[in-house]
Design an enzyme around this catalytic site. Structure first.
Site, PDB file in Angstrom:
ATOM      1  CB  CYS A  15      -0.951  -0.008   1.199  1.00  4.77           C
ATOM      2  SG  CYS A  15      -0.152  -0.372   2.771  1.00  4.77           S
ATOM      3  CG  HIS A 270      -3.943   0.523   4.954  1.00  8.89           C
ATOM      4  ND1 HIS A 270      -3.453  -0.287   3.955  1.00  8.89           N
ATOM      5  CD2 HIS A 270      -4.959   1.236   4.402  1.00  8.89           C
ATOM      6  CE1 HIS A 270      -4.149  -0.074   2.844  1.00  8.89           C
ATOM      7  NE2 HIS A 270      -5.067   0.841   3.097  1.00  8.89           N
TER       8      HIS A 270
END
Length: 916
Positions: A15, A270
């Site tokens: 990510c 994340h």
């Protein structure tokens, strides 16, 4: 797609890569420069187009970025796969990298790659967009001399500890630093160290200003990185003029991107990006495959909910005015120089557009295939729906009409329109007679013959179960079992009362006591088995007779001690059986119809009587043999007056050697002649090598090998040769000249020592000590340079054989029994005595060097090939001492090389390592 942007697939933990790709894609100048990079493929340059039979495979980083940016710009997909780009960079898709470090390294790689381009707009794009200059300025307090060191930067790394606003972080970055004391500056003019001041001056700023917020810092207490979750305020407009050395330029910047790390740990979480579209000025949230427009109340830049952190522990968010934002997760802020020029329009080059259109065609073909499959599925569903609708009305069988049984599971699958049913399979519902089992009726459905005809004609399968399919034999047996189950409790009371009556004469029947004690449980289990099998499983009452149809797992389920032998006759032991009355036996026969019947006047098995007599004769013979051997070798049995090689006895010049294993086995037989097998031979081959030479030196037999041999007096040896078969004679002779010095005494062995095999044995022992797995070592903590030595702790972690040996040593003489300590070692030594002298010798070493753990010491399981660093981690978990605080030593030698293996450092099984 809902918006104009395309997402990127997260390949596992990529990510952080996706956020930077989206941010760089929306830098129009960088995108245009990359599109201008010429392609090395001749077919593109010659205008021949792209071969359709060959897939495009980018070769360089620039080509990968070109193709990715072209797909992000004009692809019809909702998201695309960046695996080619990630693979080209050599990134591990399952491991999250440091995002800030990745940004620096990639920009450096891109700049180096583009520096080879001829077009200056392409060659210098990274420097034009991202590169600025600052100077480290040092001023001498004594003479005022100013020293300046100019340096380039691609981002400013700002400390956020103790700050609430971005401008405060920039001010601290440019703050003046005093150089005093040990940190004084060497002035070239003064030619000596002087007090001075040092600060950073911003000379020029790039078009795109990257501000790295240092959220991930090193924690000295834990030795790891941690994340700072403090709020930092930043505005959408940033005026950098107050921070510049020259004040005559335009230094107003607009916020263009906020990169966010969501999570409380520096090693996981994340990554998400909030990026502004330079053409429309609208903000979008890029979260891998998902892209969302941010407007109205949603326009809270840098704000994302935290992962794995309770809301109670979160700090309250400060209030922000219009045009300002606060974030505790933003780790990079990107500002673009404010300009009045219109936004750049970037066109995709023709060869890239052709590649994108080809990918779009593939995607449209896939969409059309999916649509066609959906259409066909809907059509099949409609046909099926009509079929079900028509048959469902005629499914129930009317009273008096013919019917069929069909599997309820299959019928449910047929009603489920999404899955076409397989052929009908009724085999699971059949009994052993090939008909419908009565217990399977609940999982069957009775349907009309008309519908059954349609099903078998349409789907096939079988066997077909009509009105005559129900098994009459199984129904009758089922009724019998249920009836017996219902009357079992009453019959149990009746039999219990009948057993209290004394049986007169020969009218009774023999029944096993064990079976009689648990006959109700036995009967219930058999009835339950008959429920499951539909077959009788009798014969458990008197003996071990089983039905042929009983599965093996049921035979093992309730093993009962039988009193009838395999021959089928009555056993001779009356302790295991008793006589019951005829009435009691008749009741028991109802539950065990196939049990063998033994009237009370039946004779015992003649074969067993003969075996019993033979057994008694053998026992008597063994007792006599043991008594004779014990009397003949009394001192050897009691281990009294034994000769010792260390202090050779004066009364003889010859001693004989036998295996200690032979002595232990012989003592075991003498103690328990009725339970142990007699020893018939002396197996000295275990002490010899394959060439017939002795494996021990005189010196080793006085020390470490003494536990493997037993010394025998010459008078004892004569008796041993009469009582046992001796395979090899081993003798030690003392030779001493009259009046000679005792130190000059020679000790000669017959057979002689085999030097080669002895050397091989020693090498093998050393190898075994260096090549071990899952061996035990002991860590001893040292306080004030002294061992923490306490009373011996209970041996909670010793092996069973070791604990048993200790108990043996504490027993009075005559009560020690080799059975107690042969459970683990005896079998191994028996095997060794016939096969391998090396393994035998290894066994002896293990038993003689076993370490006794004491309090304050901890045992660890280690292998020879593991490193010292790995051992230190084990010690950290055991003692809560960090690896860098561990000083380890063994036998006075410090262990310092963390990369060395334990075997190479001399750590062997049962070693004691000191920890300071």
């Amino acid at each position: 797609r809902q918006n104009a942007f395309v997402g990127l697939t997260n390949l596992g933990a990529t990510c952080y890569v996706n956020t930077f790709l989206q941010m760089w894609f929306l830098n129009l100048e960088l995108r245009q420069a990359l599109y201008l990079c010429p392609s090395p493929h001749r077919e593109y340059a010659a205008g021949e187009g792209i071969p359709k039979e060959k897939d495009y495979e980018p070769q360089t980083i620039c080509e990968h970025l070109q193709y990715l940016f072209a797909l992000l710009q004009n692809s019809k997909r909702r998201y695309i796969d960046p695996s080619g780009f990630v693979k080209a960079l050599g990134l591990d898709t399952g491991q999250q990298q440091d995002a800030q470090e990745f940004s620096k390294l990639f920009m450096s790689l891109l700049e180096d790659t583009l520096s080879k381009q001829k077009n200056p707009d392409v060659r210098n794009i990274v420097q034009k967009q991202f590169c600025g200059e600052y100077a480290y300025v040092t001023v001498c307090n004594q003479c005022g001399r100013e020293s300046k060191l100019v340096s380039k930067f691609y981002e400013l790394e700002l400390n956020i500890q103790g700050h609430k606003q971005l401008t405060d972080c920039i001010t601290e970055f440019l703050k003046e630093e005093k150089l005093e004391g040990d940190n004084r500056y060497f002035c070239e003019t003064c030619q000596s160290k002087q007090n001075a001041t040092r600060k950073i001056r911003l000379l020029s700023l790039p078009c795109t200003l990257n501000l790295q917020l240092m959220r991930f810092v090193f924690d000295r207490q834990t030795g790891h990185k941690k994340k700072l979750n403090t709020y930092i305020g930043f505005s959408e407009l940033l005026d950098m003029e107050p921070f510049m050395e020259q004040k005559n330029g335009v230094y107003v910047y607009e916020l263009s991107a906020v990169l966010i790390h969501r999570g409380v740990s520096a090693y996981s979480g994340h990554y998400i990006a909030h990026v502004k579209d330079p053409q429309t000025g609208e903000w979008y949230k890029f979260n891998d495959e998902d892209i969302e427009k941010m407007e109205g109340k949603k326009l809270q830049l840098g704000i994302e909910e935290d992962l794995a952190e309770p809301s109670k522990t979160q700090t309250r968010k400060p209030k922000c005015g219009k045009g300002t934002h606060c974030s505790r997760n933003a780790y990079m802020l990107v500002y673009r120089l404010q300009t009045r020029e219109k936004s750049l329009t970037v066109e995709v080059p023709a060869f890239l557009q052709e590649l994108v259109e080809r990918d779009n065609c593939k995607f449209e073909e896939w969409c059309n295939e999916m649509a066609e499959m959906r259409k066909q599925s809907v059509a099949r569903g409609k046909i099926k729906h009509e079929e079900v609708k028509e048959l469902y009305k005629r499914l129930p069988a009317e009273a008096g009409s013919p019917y069929d049984f069909i599997s309820l599971e299959w019928l449910q699958k047929w009603l489920d329109e999404s899955t076409p049913p397989k052929p009908i399979d009724n085999t699971a519902c059949l009994c052993s007679h090939g008909k419908l089992h009565p217990d399977k009726i609940p999982i069957m459905k009775r349907i009309s013959e008309y519908v059954a005809d349609f099903f078998y004609r349409r789907y096939g399968g079988g066997p077909r179960l009509n009105v005559k399919a129900l098994c009459k034999d199984c129904v009758v047996e089922r009724c019998r079992v249920l009836r017996l189950k219902n009357q079992l409790n009453e019959d149990y009371k009746t039999v219990t009362n009948l057993l209290k009556i004394t049986v007169k004469g020969n009218e009774g029947f023999w029944v096993g006591k064990a079976s009689l004690r648990s006959w109700r449980q036995l009967a219930l289990e058999q009835l339950n088995e008959q429920d499951e099998d539909g077959e009788h499983s009798n014969g458990k009452m008197n003996g071990n007779t089983q039905n042929k149809g009983t599965p093996p797992e049921q035979k093992k389920k309730n093993p009962k001690k039988p009193f009838s032998l395999p021959a089928g006759d009555l056993c001779i032991s009356e302790n295991e059986r008793r006589v019951v009355s005829k009435e009691a036996w008749e009741k028991l026969k109802q539950y065990f119809p196939k049990a063998p019947e033994f009237p009370s006047n039946k004779e015992c098995c003649s074969q067993c009587k003969i075996l019993e007599r033979e057994g008694e004769e053998n026992e008597a013979l063994h007792k006599m043999m043991a008594s004779e051997q014990k009397t003949s070798l009394q001192n050897l049995f009691h281990d009294k007056c034994r000769p010792c090689l260390g202090s050779w006895p004066q009364e003889t010049d010859e001693l004989y050697i036998v295996s200690q294993f032979f002595v232990e086995e012989w003592r075991k037989f003498v103690r328990r002649p009725t339970r142990c097998s007699p020893v018939s031979s002396v197996g000295n081959s275990a002490l010899l090598c394959p060439h017939g030479g002795l494996m021990f030196t005189y010196a080793s037999m006085t020390k470490e090998d003494s536990k493997l041999i037993a010394l025998i007096w010459p008078s004892e040896w004569e008796r041993i040769q009469k009582l046992f078969v001796v395979d090899h004679v081993i003798k030690i002779t003392r030779r001493q000249a009259a009046g000679a010095d005792p130190e000059s005494t020679l000790y000669v062995s017959e057979p002689q020592l085999c030097p080669e095999c002895r050397e091989g044995l020693l090498c093998q022992q050393q190898r075994d000590l260096r090549e071990y797995t899952q061996a035990t070592i002991y860590i001893h903590k040292v306080v004030d340079n002294k061992k923490v030595m306490k009373d011996a702790a209970p041996e909670l972690n010793v092996s069973s054989s070791e604990a048993e040996e200790e108990r043996e040593e504490n027993k009075p003489e005559g009560e020690q029994d080799p059975d107690f300590n042969q459970a683990n070692g005896g079998a191994k030594r028996q095997k060794v005595s016939h096969q391998s002298y090396v393994a035998y010798q290894k066994q002896g070493i293990r038993r003689s060097t076993r370490h006794r753990k004491v309090r304050g010491e901890k045992a660890l399981l280690v292998s020879a090939n593991q490193t010292l660093k790995e051992l230190k981690i084990q010690i950290m978990h055991a003692f809560s001492v960090a690896p860098f605080d561990q000083n380890l030593s063994i036998e006075g030698k410090m262990l310092s090389d963390d990369t060395a293996t334990l075997g190479s450092l001399g750590v062997i099984p049962e070693s004691v390592i000191l920890l300071k």
